[in-house]
Design an enzyme around this catalytic site. Structure first.
Site, PDB file in Angstrom:
ATOM      1  N   LYS A 121      17.893 -49.300  -3.062  1.00 23.48           N
ATOM      2  CA  LYS A 121      16.578 -49.744  -3.527  1.00 23.48           C
ATOM      3  C   LYS A 121      15.580 -48.601  -3.594  1.00 23.48           C
ATOM      4  CE  LYS A 121      16.619 -54.694  -2.575  1.00 23.48           C
ATOM      5  NZ  LYS A 121      15.961 -55.811  -1.888  1.00 23.48           N
ATOM      6  N   LYS A 203      29.563 -57.749 -10.686  1.00 19.37           N
ATOM      7  CA  LYS A 203      29.088 -59.040 -10.202  1.00 19.37           C
ATOM      8  C   LYS A 203      28.049 -59.610 -11.181  1.00 19.37           C
ATOM      9  CE  LYS A 203      26.414 -60.509  -6.202  1.00 19.37           C
ATOM     10  NZ  LYS A 203      25.708 -60.071  -4.995  1.00 19.37           N
ATOM     11  N   LYS A 206      21.183 -61.256 -12.074  1.00 16.46           N
ATOM     12  CA  LYS A 206      20.052 -61.502 -12.966  1.00 16.46           C
ATOM     13  C   LYS A 206      19.302 -60.219 -13.282  1.00 16.46           C
ATOM     14  CE  LYS A 206      17.283 -62.275  -9.032  1.00 16.46           C
ATOM     15  NZ  LYS A 206      18.155 -62.556  -7.930  1.00 16.46           N
TER      16      LYS A 206
END
Ligand code: TRP
Length: 337
Positions: A121, A203, A206
């Site tokens: 992140k 995977k 969204k």
């Protein structure tokens, strides 16, 4: 016939949370949410919308508010039942932020630095590597430890955070004596890992720029059909599980997870049929699965008073339970209560 009367066994406690992200994908539903719903009968379940975690990345206030309520309503629509479980909004229960601070002082800089999610992140949001992003795992530890949870259902991406939670609990218990239950991960027995419809080696997520890669629980039926019709397959044109057939393997996995059929049953059913027919059938099966959820969601989201009643009621109970743990921890540290 005499029936033996036994004292009811104490159910194990489960805690889990999901961030309010705006969209819940079919992958989230099959991989996490649907399992929560099933756990409600056998465990003492506490679930939360992790809105405190969500501000580790910048949120637009209006969008954020909407996302929190929508996530709450959608989880109820999926079958989280506040008669059986406690289901609250994290920021409504102040003990979370408070215990997180205490636990920060029992969490090492080195440990947090090793978290792969932090590394990922911070690379992704290089302009906002804030302290909250770094200490995110101690807030997650607080969530879990406040309720003395025995088990925590999580995906693979949260395993490292749970391991850290266990270390923090062990460390605290080691210094002050038993204060927190050391939780175990709960990995559901089944649950196909749903992959991207456009790149089935990844995977379903969204955050994928290609909207055709994922299906949202609230996508319109025609959108769902369109996304499945565009799903990537292979050139073999045989509906069966096989090596190098990632796209079809994924579609068989999805079909199986929404219908309960095995891969063999699906293969037999589509013997001699083409991929076009199969993709349509998977799309239809998914539409049928999400239809009742969407109907319920539409009713719930227009009944703000009902939603409020549910999340207030749960927050009150959650506060009562968590306050006991927080007080216990503070007392052990030496605070005047
Ligand atoms: N960090 C989790 C995620 O992003 C969400 C979460 C917050 C959580 N607190 C938790 C999960 C406690 C399990 C237990 O998916």
């Amino acid at each position: 016939m005499s029936e033996e009367i036994k004292a009811p066994e104490k159910k194990k406690r489960i805690f889990s949370a999901i961030q309010p992200s705006g969209t819940i994908t079919l992958g989230n539903y099959v991989g996490a949410l649907r399992n929560w719903v099933r756990l409600q009968d056998d465990y003492d379940c506490i679930f939360a919308v992790a809105d405190l975690h969500a501000i580790t990345v910048r949120q637009d206030p209006k969008e954020f508010k909407k996302n929190i309520l929508e996530a709450y309503a959608l989880f109820l629509a999926c079958g989280i039942d506040t008669e059986k479980s406690i289901f609250f909004i994290q920021s409504h229960v102040h003990t979370h932020a408070e215990l997180a601070w205490l636990l920060n002082c029992y969490t090492q800089f080195g440990e947090l630095s090793r978290m792969t999610q932090f590394k990922d992140k911070s690379a992704k949001h290089a302009d906002n590597v804030n302290a909250g992003l770094f200490t995110y795992p101690s807030l997650m530890a607080a969530d879990i430890l406040l309720y003395q949870a025995d088990l925590v259902p999580i995906g693979a991406d949260q395993k490292q955070h749970l391991e850290l939670t266990r270390n923090i609990a062990d460390r605290f218990n080691g210094i002050y004596g038993k204060t927190f239950t050391v939780p175990d991960a709960y990995i559901p027995e089944v649950g196909a890992r749903i992959k991207s419809l456009q790149d089935p080696t990844k995977k379903m997520s969204k955050s994928d720029e290609n909207v055709n890669a994922w299906v949202a629980i609230l996508d319109k039926p025609e959108t769902i059909m369109k996304k499945f019709k565009r799903a990537v397959t292979d050139s073999e044109a045989r509906v069966c599980v096989g090596e190098g057939k990632d796209g079809i393997n994924n579609l068989i996995g999805i079909m199986g997870s929404v219908t309960g059929k095995t891969a063999d049953e699906i293969t037999a059913e589509f013997e001699g049929k083409g991929y076009g027919d199969f993709k349509t059938a998977v799309g239809e099966a998914v539409v049928e699965t999400v239809r009742p959820i969407q109907d319920k969601y539409n009713k719930l989201i227009s009944d703000k008073a009902y939603l409020e009643e549910q999340y207030r009621k749960s927050a009150e109970i959650a506060l009562r339970i968590s306050q006991r743990t927080l007080d216990k921890a503070k007392k052990k540290i030496g605070y005047i209560l």
